[in-house]
Design a protein around this motif. Structure first.
Motif, PDB file in Angstrom:
ATOM      1  N   LEU A 170       0.836  -1.212   0.000  1.00 33.77           N
ATOM      2  CA  LEU A 170       0.000   0.000   0.000  1.00 33.77           C
ATOM      3  C   LEU A 170       0.866   1.255   0.000  1.00 33.77           C
ATOM      4  O   LEU A 170       0.560   2.241  -0.683  1.00 33.77           O
ATOM      5  CB  LEU A 170      -0.935   0.001   1.225  1.00 33.77           C
ATOM      6  N   ALA A 171       1.963   1.222   0.755  1.00 28.87           N
ATOM      7  CA  ALA A 171       2.830   2.406   0.823  1.00 28.87           C
ATOM      8  C   ALA A 171       3.512   2.650  -0.524  1.00 28.87           C
ATOM      9  O   ALA A 171       3.629   3.804  -0.980  1.00 28.87           O
ATOM     10  CB  ALA A 171       3.862   2.240   1.936  1.00 28.87           C
ATOM     11  N   VAL A 172       3.951   1.582  -1.189  1.00 27.49           N
ATOM     12  CA  VAL A 172       4.576   1.733  -2.506  1.00 27.49           C
ATOM     13  C   VAL A 172       3.557   2.277  -3.503  1.00 27.49           C
ATOM     14  O   VAL A 172       3.842   3.209  -4.264  1.00 27.49           O
ATOM     15  CB  VAL A 172       5.154   0.378  -2.991  1.00 27.49           C
ATOM     16  N   TRP A 173       2.348   1.703  -3.475  1.00 27.89           N
ATOM     17  CA  TRP A 173       1.287   2.187  -4.382  1.00 27.89           C
ATOM     18  C   TRP A 173       1.026   3.676  -4.162  1.00 27.89           C
ATOM     19  O   TRP A 173       0.781   4.432  -5.104  1.00 27.89           O
ATOM     20  CB  TRP A 173       0.018   1.361  -4.128  1.00 27.89           C
ATOM     21  N   ALA A 174       1.115   4.112  -2.894  1.00 30.54           N
ATOM     22  CA  ALA A 174       0.821   5.511  -2.568  1.00 30.54           C
ATOM     23  C   ALA A 174       2.030   6.419  -2.750  1.00 30.54           C
ATOM     24  O   ALA A 174       1.961   7.604  -2.420  1.00 30.54           O
ATOM     25  CB  ALA A 174       0.297   5.600  -1.135  1.00 30.54           C
TER      26      ALA A 174
END
Ligand SMILES: NC(=O)c1ccc[n+]([C@@H]2O[C@H](COP(=O)([O-])OP(=O)(O)OC[C@H]3O[C@@H](n4cnc5c(N)ncnc54)[C@H](OP(=O)(O)O)[C@@H]3O)[C@@H](O)[C@H]2O)c1
Length: 347
Positions: A170-174
């Motif tokens: 999720l952090a990479v996607w964001a």
């Protein structure tokens, strides 16, 4: 239908296979034909420690399947919808380790067509916990979306865990720069496969220096599984106004933290428990996770950093034991093989 039940707390041997009639949904509930049941640490802990408040309990909070009956007040779900389920067994006895489960419609989320049931059953507890950990802080976005975490650094302690894996994705996607810690080379490969930009092994007296070597301004958000061991390091690597979202007590239930450095950096120690976080946090998490799914950002499997270990419904006890013994990756139970075969991605 086949259901796994327990009527007293204890080891996995309290779980039994039983025949039960599928329940009828109430006005604000839906019934889901379960394809896959997802197992999390909370499931074996609830079974082992909590007296069964409801008499007979069907375990497992997470799952995925197809809506097969809809209550009269439910407006946004239809029979035939492919869905994922979260908190199925929270304050009710109807988990996902059964062929049909009845769940409040508010805990059932429609699945994008391209997403298969193994991904869907891996979402609930891990992805929602990760979402909350990444969105609760003094400054920074309350929602996740592409670019929401641009220019921010996230440290995921335990990047090969189920929650850690979801936090990395999720952090990479964001848009964040993501640093993960792991305990060995195999787990390092998994954290990299999940998308972590920098992976370091613990324990290591040089860890703080290694974090600063890749994030000279410090870390904005820590996603923390083991505060008893990592509190001092977390504070040391944190940037001013940084936050530490701790969601577990792995390896110890108390921690000490350096006070002066904590207040000098305006550190926020932020606890989180999915069961008590509140409806709003769960709703926005489900919306953002759906957007991440649509973007293809949450794959599972060893190649995506989350090896899957499968069990049959009859062997739910072994699935609980595997999670209790810390199997790396995600433990899933195939409840309806035929539904999984019909799943567009599984063919
Ligand atoms: N608060 C909540 O709402 C919430 C929600 C979800 C989960 N949880 C809890 O969170 C914990 C993890 O759940 P999970 O499903 O992610 O379990 P998991 O898949 O077993 O992952 C746990 C991870 O923690 C790592 N770890 C342990 N000690 C560590 C340390 N000192 N530093 C860095 N990493 C460390 C482990 O790695 P090594 O074994 O290699 O050390 C493992 O990868 C469980 O206790 C669960 O009950 C709480």
């Amino acid at each position: 239908m086949r259901a796994i039940i327990y009527s007293r707390s204890g080891p996995s041997s309290v779980l039994e296979l039983a025949e039960r009639a599928p329940a009828t949904p109430g006005p604000d509930e839906v019934r889901v034909r379960v394809a896959v049941s997802g197992v999390n640490p909370t499931d074996w802990k609830a079974r082992a420690r909590k007296p069964a408040e409801f008499g007979e309990v069907v375990p497992n909070q997470d799952g995925a399947g197809v809506v097969d009956a809809v209550g009269s007040d439910v407006e946004d779900l239809r029979i035939g919808d492919r869905v994922w389920i979260f908190l199925a067994a929270h304050q009710r006895p109807t988990g996902t380790a059964q062929e049909f489960t009845v769940v409040p419609a508010s805990r059932v989320v429609r699945l994008p067509d391209s997403i298969e049931f193994d991904v869907a059953a891996s979402l609930g507890v891990p992805a929602m916990t990760a979402h909350r950990a990444l969105t609760v802080h003094e400054f920074g976005p309350a929602r996740l979306a592409p670019a929401a975490l641009d220019d921010r650094v996230v440290l995921v302690q335990g990047g090969a865990g189920a929650v850690g894996h979801a936090a990395i994705q999720l952090a990479v996607w964001a848009g964040a720069t993501v640093i993960a810690t792991v305990s060995n080379d195999d787990k390092a490969a998994l954290a990299r496969a999940a998308g972590a930009h920098h992976v370091f092994q613990y324990p290591d007296g040089e860890l703080s220096a290694k974090v600063y070597s890749v994030a000279p301004g410090g870390v904005d958000h820590v996603v923390e599984v083991a505060p008893a061991q990592n509190a001092a390091l977390d504070v040391e690597v944190l940037a001013n106004h940084g936050s530490i979202a701790y969601y577990a007590n792995n390896n110890g239930d108390e921690f000490t933290a350096p006070i002066t450095t904590s207040y000098a950096k305006n550190v926020r120690w932020q606890g989180l428990l999915l069961y008590t976080v509140g409806r709003e946090a769960l709703t926005v998490a489900a919306e953002d996770i759906t957007a991440a799914l649509e973007a293809g950002a949450l794959p599972v499997g060893a190649e995506a950093g989350l090896p899957l270990t499968w069990f049959s419904l009859e062997d739910t006890a072994s699935a609980h034991d595997a999670v209790e013994h810390g199997v790396t990756g995600k433990v899933l139970i195939s409840v309806a093989d035929d539904l999984r075969k019909k799943d567009p991605q599984a063919r």
